[in-house]
Design a protein around this motif. Structure first.
Motif, short mmCIF file in Angstrom:
data_model
loop_
_atom_site.label_atom_id
_atom_site.label_comp_id
_atom_site.label_asym_id
_atom_site.label_seq_id
_atom_site.Cartn_x
_atom_site.Cartn_y
_atom_site.Cartn_z
N SER A 33 0.82 -1.21 0.00
CA SER A 33 0.00 0.00 0.00
C SER A 33 0.86 1.27 0.00
O SER A 33 0.39 2.34 -0.38
CB SER A 33 -0.97 0.00 1.18
N GLU A 105 -5.50 -4.55 -8.00
CA GLU A 105 -6.75 -4.40 -7.26
C GLU A 105 -6.49 -3.88 -5.85
O GLU A 105 -7.20 -3.00 -5.35
CB GLU A 105 -7.48 -5.75 -7.20
N VAL A 106 -5.46 -4.41 -5.21
CA VAL A 106 -5.08 -3.96 -3.86
C VAL A 106 -4.72 -2.48 -3.87
O VAL A 106 -5.16 -1.71 -3.01
CB VAL A 106 -3.91 -4.81 -3.31
N THR A 108 -5.58 -0.21 -6.14
CA THR A 108 -6.77 0.59 -6.46
C THR A 108 -7.60 0.80 -5.20
O THR A 108 -8.06 1.92 -4.93
CB THR A 108 -7.60 -0.10 -7.56
N GLU A 109 -7.81 -0.26 -4.43
CA GLU A 109 -8.57 -0.14 -3.18
C GLU A 109 -7.90 0.83 -2.22
O GLU A 109 -8.57 1.62 -1.56
CB GLU A 109 -8.75 -1.51 -2.52
N GLN A 110 -6.57 0.79 -2.16
CA GLN A 110 -5.84 1.69 -1.27
C GLN A 110 -5.98 3.14 -1.73
O GLN A 110 -6.15 4.04 -0.91
CB GLN A 110 -4.37 1.29 -1.17
N LEU A 112 -8.49 4.38 -3.39
CA LEU A 112 -9.87 4.76 -3.06
C LEU A 112 -10.00 5.10 -1.57
O LEU A 112 -10.63 6.10 -1.20
CB LEU A 112 -10.84 3.66 -3.45
N LYS A 113 -9.38 4.27 -0.74
CA LYS A 113 -9.42 4.50 0.70
C LYS A 113 -8.72 5.81 1.07
O LYS A 113 -9.25 6.61 1.85
CB LYS A 113 -8.74 3.31 1.40
N GLU A 116 -10.89 8.76 -0.17
CA GLU A 116 -12.07 8.92 0.66
C GLU A 116 -11.71 9.59 1.99
O GLU A 116 -12.38 10.51 2.44
CB GLU A 116 -12.74 7.57 0.90
N GLU A 137 -11.98 4.95 -9.73
CA GLU A 137 -12.03 3.51 -10.02
C GLU A 137 -12.02 3.27 -11.53
O GLU A 137 -11.31 2.39 -12.01
CB GLU A 137 -13.28 2.90 -9.37
#
Length: 179
Positions: A33, A105-106, A108-110, A112-113, A116, A137
């Protein structure tokens, strides 16, 4: 640029690229991350700039009798940057598509987190946050594929030119007129 300078620039680029790969692998092993953390990006920028300056000054002092024009410095560091960029780009393709295909994917999620969290700290409205996260995304989809990485390579070349400009201003040294 002479062939000796080209060979030295290629060697410098190999060093930049290999250190970039080592840094990426260490980050991947320790905490993937961090690859999308702005603080880590600043550290990477500082390390890269240091490497460009070190390699440029070493070449200037050992091969150019301690003097180098801005133009020669730019050519040297830009070639080194291109080589380093090619190496790290190839490694990115291997990392995201062979070593760990789930890593995009990991990351991208990070992202986004992180986004946010930042938007919440600014007090952004929920509907605005949802739109922004949806757009991020969409934007990130395919960025880690071979095509996405190759498509983004123009930005890497711009970064190499940016590093070369900064480095050239630092390492240039005019020969005294009456020496």
């Amino acid at each position: 640029m002479e062939s000796n300078a080209s060979i030295a620039a290629i060697k410098g680029g190999l060093i930049i690229g290999l250190i970039g790969i080592i840094l990426s692998m260490l980050t991947y092993v320790v905490d993937p991350s961090m690859m999308v953390d702005w603080k880590f990006s600043l550290i990477s920028f500082a390390i890269s700039l240091f490497l460009y300056v070190y390699i440029g000054k070493k070449y200037r002092n050992e091969e150019m009798e301690g003097y180098m024009t801005f133009g020669d410095a730019f050519k040297f560091t830009f070639i080194a940057g291109i080589i380093g960029t090619l190496l790290t780009g190839f490694f990115s393709i291997v990392l995201f598509n062979v070593i760990d295909p789930e890593l995009p994917e990991v990351l991208t999620e990070q992202v986004l987190k992180n986004t946010e969290s930042m938007m919440e700290s600014f007090g952004a409205p929920t509907e605005e946050m949802d739109k922004a996260l949806e757009q991020i995304e969409k934007d990130m989809a395919g960025k880690f594929s071979v095509g996405g990485i190759l498509q983004g390579s123009w930005a890497w070349l711009l970064a190499a030119a940016f590093y070369a400009l900064i480095t050239s201003a630092i390492i240039k040294k005019k020969r005294p007129e009456f020496e």
